[in-house]
Design a protein around this motif. Sequence first.
Motif, short mmCIF file in Angstrom:
data_model
loop_
_atom_site.label_atom_id
_atom_site.label_comp_id
_atom_site.label_asym_id
_atom_site.label_seq_id
_atom_site.Cartn_x
_atom_site.Cartn_y
_atom_site.Cartn_z
N LEU A 1 0.83 -1.21 0.00
CA LEU A 1 0.00 0.00 0.00
C LEU A 1 0.87 1.26 0.00
N GLU A 2 2.02 1.20 0.66
CA GLU A 2 2.92 2.35 0.67
C GLU A 2 3.53 2.56 -0.72
N TYR A 3 3.86 1.46 -1.39
CA TYR A 3 4.39 1.55 -2.76
C TYR A 3 3.34 2.16 -3.68
N TYR A 4 2.11 1.68 -3.56
CA TYR A 4 0.98 2.16 -4.38
C TYR A 4 0.77 3.66 -4.14
N GLU A 5 0.74 4.05 -2.87
CA GLU A 5 0.51 5.45 -2.52
C GLU A 5 1.61 6.35 -3.08
N GLU A 6 2.85 5.89 -2.97
CA GLU A 6 3.97 6.67 -3.50
C GLU A 6 3.88 6.80 -5.01
N TYR A 7 3.50 5.72 -5.68
CA TYR A 7 3.34 5.75 -7.14
C TYR A 7 2.29 6.78 -7.54
N VAL A 8 1.18 6.83 -6.80
CA VAL A 8 0.12 7.81 -7.08
C VAL A 8 0.66 9.23 -6.94
N LYS A 9 1.39 9.49 -5.87
CA LYS A 9 1.91 10.84 -5.63
C LYS A 9 2.87 11.27 -6.74
N LEU A 10 3.67 10.34 -7.21
CA LEU A 10 4.67 10.67 -8.22
C LEU A 10 4.10 10.77 -9.63
N ASN A 11 2.95 10.13 -9.87
CA ASN A 11 2.44 10.03 -11.24
C ASN A 11 1.05 10.62 -11.46
#
Length: 362
Positions: free
Chosen positions: A83-93
Amino acid sequence: MNIGEKLNRKGDKILYFYDYGRKRGQRPSTGIFTYVNPKNQEQRNFNKEALKILETKKSQLTIEQQSIGTPIIPTHKFKANFLEYYEEYVKLNKRRGSRHLENSFTQFKEFVNIDFIPPVDITENLCTRFRRYLLDKFTGETPANYYSRFKWVIKAATKDKYFSDNPTEDIAAQSNPSSKLKDNLEEEEYIALLKTPCFNQQVKLAFLFSCYTGLRWVDVKRLEWLDLIGRKLVTRIIQKKTGKPVVLTLHPVALAILQQVRNMAPYECTGRVFDLPTADGANKVLQQWVCDAGINKHITWSCARLSFSILLKDQNVDDPTIAYLLGHTTTEQVQKTYKRHRPKDQEEAIGHLPSFKITSFI
């Protein structure tokens, strides 16, 4: 990997930094400090723990440097919680004007219903069930849009070595066509609504503005006076090809609506244009107003956007222009979604057939 140190201005703390060289920006802070002269046991314990952390950071950076040019990714670079990876991906993209990526993350969190899920649990079976969850919950293109963004994240995670094989590789995104066709408003119904009073004037003006601009509920809800420049509306939708916002020329009725809003609050034309309730509350007001206008249709806010497209199409406006006005980069949605499903006037349509006196053939 060298770690440098320096005293702070007071001289009571040692600040540690990474020493990559003498050029500007090559000595970033580690964020770690120790006390020069610890005054008590607590500060002495603090120093011990800080130095342990500093040594760990130094070791991790050394491993990172050594792994450059190899297929090996240090384990400390991985996030234990997917979930942390997913959240970071959303923030960056994430992209302004597009909510599909953020919403896909929201829906995935609701689907798993836990705060921690390791990458090893993201299996093909779980991905299939997530797609089914979206199809059961949403109609139209929404399930496909959300799941395709989820596939983006999984593909990126696979390249980052979280998965040896992409668990979504054989699970295609699917849409869920609604069996119920959405109603649209005709020209005469536009006029009827303009003439019919509504007990919530803000809802009336905002809905009519959507009818004359094609804005979605979320767009008109957050519309600000700063988005309006003269007779133009600069939308928050960013065109992929140009990288610029969509600029719309406003219809005279839309301009008149804005002027009426200004007249209602002449000294408060800052922030949001319309003062609207929740989406559910606005649709309830809308349904009563539509009924009062004598329109026997199930009209929701999304019908404004559909009506906008259909009435332009009826006037032979080309699909690329309509697509631009709706904020799309292609005509696919205009041809697939924002189109007339029912004939406007059957009698007028069949009137184009050849005509003759039936008695001359009997």
